[in-house]
Write a protein that holds these residues in place. Sequence first.
Motif, PDB file in Angstrom:
ATOM      1  N   ALA A 162     -34.695  -9.020  11.828  1.00 27.62           N
ATOM      2  CA  ALA A 162     -35.388  -7.749  12.029  1.00 27.62           C
ATOM      3  C   ALA A 162     -35.011  -7.134  13.370  1.00 27.62           C
ATOM      4  CB  ALA A 162     -36.899  -7.963  11.952  1.00 27.62           C
ATOM      5  N   ALA A 163     -34.905  -7.963  14.404  1.00 25.07           N
ATOM      6  CA  ALA A 163     -34.535  -7.461  15.725  1.00 25.07           C
ATOM      7  C   ALA A 163     -33.108  -6.918  15.711  1.00 25.07           C
ATOM      8  CB  ALA A 163     -34.678  -8.566  16.768  1.00 25.07           C
ATOM      9  N   LEU A 164     -32.217  -7.589  14.998  1.00 23.75           N
ATOM     10  CA  LEU A 164     -30.845  -7.115  14.890  1.00 23.75           C
ATOM     11  C   LEU A 164     -30.789  -5.795  14.125  1.00 23.75           C
ATOM     12  CD1 LEU A 164     -27.803  -7.553  15.286  1.00 23.75           C
ATOM     13  CD2 LEU A 164     -27.797  -8.796  13.095  1.00 23.75           C
ATOM     14  N   ALA A 165     -31.528  -5.698  13.042  1.00 22.04           N
ATOM     15  CA  ALA A 165     -31.536  -4.467  12.246  1.00 22.04           C
ATOM     16  C   ALA A 165     -32.029  -3.283  13.068  1.00 22.04           C
ATOM     17  CB  ALA A 165     -32.403  -4.660  11.005  1.00 22.04           C
ATOM     18  N   GLU A 166     -33.051  -3.519  13.904  1.00 24.07           N
ATOM     19  CA  GLU A 166     -33.548  -2.438  14.769  1.00 24.07           C
ATOM     20  C   GLU A 166     -32.464  -1.970  15.721  1.00 24.07           C
ATOM     21  OE1 GLU A 166     -36.844  -1.650  18.333  1.00 24.07           O
ATOM     22  OE2 GLU A 166     -36.503  -3.678  17.550  1.00 24.07           O
ATOM     23  N   PHE A 167     -31.739  -2.903  16.289  1.00 17.20           N
ATOM     24  CA  PHE A 167     -30.675  -2.573  17.227  1.00 17.20           C
ATOM     25  C   PHE A 167     -29.551  -1.790  16.543  1.00 17.20           C
ATOM     26  CE2 PHE A 167     -26.526  -4.047  18.985  1.00 17.20           C
ATOM     27  CZ  PHE A 167     -26.551  -3.295  20.143  1.00 17.20           C
ATOM     28  N   LEU A 168     -29.099  -2.265  15.398  1.00 19.30           N
ATOM     29  CA  LEU A 168     -28.012  -1.587  14.694  1.00 19.30           C
ATOM     30  C   LEU A 168     -28.407  -0.183  14.255  1.00 19.30           C
ATOM     31  CD1 LEU A 168     -26.591  -4.491  12.497  1.00 19.30           C
ATOM     32  CD2 LEU A 168     -25.735  -3.640  14.695  1.00 19.30           C
ATOM     33  N   ASP A 169     -29.668  -0.031  13.855  1.00 18.86           N
ATOM     34  CA  ASP A 169     -30.140   1.299  13.485  1.00 18.86           C
ATOM     35  C   ASP A 169     -30.144   2.228  14.688  1.00 18.86           C
ATOM     36  OD1 ASP A 169     -31.558   3.165  11.530  1.00 18.86           O
ATOM     37  OD2 ASP A 169     -33.062   3.003  13.117  1.00 18.86           O
ATOM     38  N   ARG A 170     -30.515   1.693  15.842  1.00 17.19           N
ATOM     39  CA  ARG A 170     -30.616   2.521  17.036  1.00 17.19           C
ATOM     40  C   ARG A 170     -29.249   3.037  17.478  1.00 17.19           C
ATOM     41  NH1 ARG A 170     -34.681   2.546  20.578  1.00 17.19           N
ATOM     42  NH2 ARG A 170     -35.875   2.448  18.625  1.00 17.19           N
ATOM     43  N   ILE A 171     -28.221   2.182  17.411  1.00 12.37           N
ATOM     44  CA  ILE A 171     -26.909   2.594  17.893  1.00 12.37           C
ATOM     45  C   ILE A 171     -26.099   3.340  16.831  1.00 12.37           C
ATOM     46  CG2 ILE A 171     -26.813   0.701  19.565  1.00 12.37           C
ATOM     47  CD1 ILE A 171     -24.834  -0.733  17.688  1.00 12.37           C
ATOM     48  N   SER A 172     -26.622   3.450  15.621  1.00 12.66           N
ATOM     49  CA  SER A 172     -25.859   4.023  14.504  1.00 12.66           C
ATOM     50  C   SER A 172     -25.347   5.441  14.756  1.00 12.66           C
ATOM     51  CB  SER A 172     -26.698   3.977  13.218  1.00 12.66           C
ATOM     52  OG  SER A 172     -27.877   4.754  13.349  1.00 12.66           O
ATOM     53  N   PRO A 173     -26.025   6.300  15.546  1.00  9.95           N
ATOM     54  CA  PRO A 173     -25.463   7.633  15.777  1.00  9.95           C
ATOM     55  C   PRO A 173     -24.083   7.632  16.441  1.00  9.95           C
ATOM     56  CG  PRO A 173     -27.792   7.620  16.336  1.00  9.95           C
ATOM     57  CD  PRO A 173     -27.392   6.197  16.096  1.00  9.95           C
ATOM     58  N   LEU A 174     -23.685   6.521  17.035  1.00  9.42           N
ATOM     59  CA  LEU A 174     -22.372   6.453  17.679  1.00  9.42           C
ATOM     60  C   LEU A 174     -21.245   6.291  16.669  1.00  9.42           C
ATOM     61  CD1 LEU A 174     -23.369   4.234  20.719  1.00  9.42           C
ATOM     62  CD2 LEU A 174     -22.709   6.642  20.792  1.00  9.42           C
ATOM     63  N   GLY A 175     -21.577   5.933  15.426  1.00 10.51           N
ATOM     64  CA  GLY A 175     -20.598   5.899  14.353  1.00 10.51           C
ATOM     65  C   GLY A 175     -19.383   5.045  14.643  1.00 10.51           C
ATOM     66  N   GLU A 176     -18.189   5.647  14.471  1.00 12.41           N
ATOM     67  CA  GLU A 176     -16.936   4.913  14.620  1.00 12.41           C
ATOM     68  C   GLU A 176     -16.657   4.494  16.059  1.00 12.41           C
ATOM     69  OE1 GLU A 176     -14.850   3.804  12.251  1.00 12.41           O
ATOM     70  OE2 GLU A 176     -16.447   4.459  10.890  1.00 12.41           O
ATOM     71  N   ARG A 177     -17.436   5.013  16.988  1.00 13.60           N
ATOM     72  CA  ARG A 177     -17.245   4.606  18.381  1.00 13.60           C
ATOM     73  C   ARG A 177     -17.804   3.213  18.653  1.00 13.60           C
ATOM     74  NH1 ARG A 177     -19.188  10.471  20.401  1.00 13.60           N
ATOM     75  NH2 ARG A 177     -20.373  10.147  18.479  1.00 13.60           N
ATOM     76  N   ILE A 178     -18.470   2.614  17.681  1.00  9.58           N
ATOM     77  CA  ILE A 178     -18.958   1.240  17.823  1.00  9.58           C
ATOM     78  C   ILE A 178     -17.807   0.290  17.513  1.00  9.58           C
ATOM     79  CG2 ILE A 178     -20.602  -0.482  17.021  1.00  9.58           C
ATOM     80  CD1 ILE A 178     -22.442   1.844  16.195  1.00  9.58           C
ATOM     81  N   GLY A 179     -17.393  -0.456  18.510  1.00 10.90           N
ATOM     82  CA  GLY A 179     -16.343  -1.437  18.335  1.00 10.90           C
ATOM     83  C   GLY A 179     -16.933  -2.770  17.899  1.00 10.90           C
ATOM     84  N   PRO A 180     -16.273  -3.881  18.222  1.00 11.99           N
ATOM     85  CA  PRO A 180     -16.814  -5.187  17.856  1.00 11.99           C
ATOM     86  C   PRO A 180     -18.168  -5.431  18.512  1.00 11.99           C
ATOM     87  CG  PRO A 180     -14.973  -5.419  19.380  1.00 11.99           C
ATOM     88  CD  PRO A 180     -15.007  -3.992  18.961  1.00 11.99           C
ATOM     89  N   VAL A 181     -19.122  -5.915  17.720  1.00 11.54           N
ATOM     90  CA  VAL A 181     -20.467  -6.203  18.223  1.00 11.54           C
ATOM     91  C   VAL A 181     -20.510  -7.678  18.617  1.00 11.54           C
ATOM     92  CG1 VAL A 181     -22.934  -6.134  17.713  1.00 11.54           C
ATOM     93  CG2 VAL A 181     -21.402  -4.431  16.689  1.00 11.54           C
ATOM     94  N   GLN A 182     -20.976  -7.932  19.842  1.00 12.68           N
ATOM     95  CA  GLN A 182     -20.893  -9.274  20.401  1.00 12.68           C
ATOM     96  C   GLN A 182     -22.222 -10.027  20.316  1.00 12.68           C
ATOM     97  OE1 GLN A 182     -18.593  -9.497  24.203  1.00 12.68           O
ATOM     98  NE2 GLN A 182     -18.772  -7.269  24.177  1.00 12.68           N
TER      99      GLN A 182
END
Length: 285
Positions: A79-99
């Motif tokens: 759930a914590a990961l899903a919240e984070f991914l949803d939050r950064i989603s507006p950056l779209g293709e600018r999201i590189g590898p997630v660490q």
Amino acid sequence: MWAHGPWVGRFLSPGNKGNELSEYARWCNAVEGNTTFYAVPAASTIEKWAAQAPDEFRFAFKVPRTVTHDLRLRAGADAALAEFLDRISPLGERIGPVQLQMPPSFGPNDLRALAEFVGRLPATHRWVVELRHPAFFDGGAAHRAVDSILSDAPTGPIGRVVLDTRPLYAESPRSEASVDERRTKPKLPVVTDLMGDEPVVRVIGADPSDRSLAGLTAWVPQLVDWLAEGRRPYVFVHQPENLDSPDLARRLHAAVRELVPGLEPLPDPLPVAPRGETTGQSSLF
């Protein structure tokens, strides 16, 4: 980072607070998003980043420590990961590898939690894992087991982040910041067997910039090979006080480009006014 006080008047313009990312993106084409390790950014913050980062720029975010250090990939981590991914989603293709940066205490007894968590990772992102327990670097059973987990991930092979601290430990520390770096950055073997399509290398430099540059350029042959294989490597340089990091990163890119002429050049930085002067720009925010 893309905003750092000592860079003002050298890499960043005075009087441009709040707009540093747009200037940094002219020096480097990627950033290791370390701030997300400590907290999920506000939606308004993501909007600011999206407004300043060009389309070709990449953020290599770290998953919040709530997921990796507090919950240790167990109950509540999804759930914590899903919240984070949803939050950064507006950056779209600018999201590189997630660490996923795991703590040093995350060891062989945690392999089941890692396997189960990796099995649930969404295929919408590219993933890399930074491990710090010595048992994952000695070629033994735990090392082989973790590589098997990552290479067989449902999302496709997940690379291991390289934390190269050799430059940091190559000489005696000369500052309190360097001493502190040694407290938090372990001395581990460099393992490149499982890197994936987007290898991530974090080079931890020393106080002298020439030592940091030597540590960076030692990676040039490997980077050239990865590029020839069609991989897209990310290399980040960190110094105890981060005084020269943007310049060091550009010098590494130039060294690689000498051997790979087809490599896209970095953009030209904008003119930077000395301290005490302003560029005439007003902050966007």
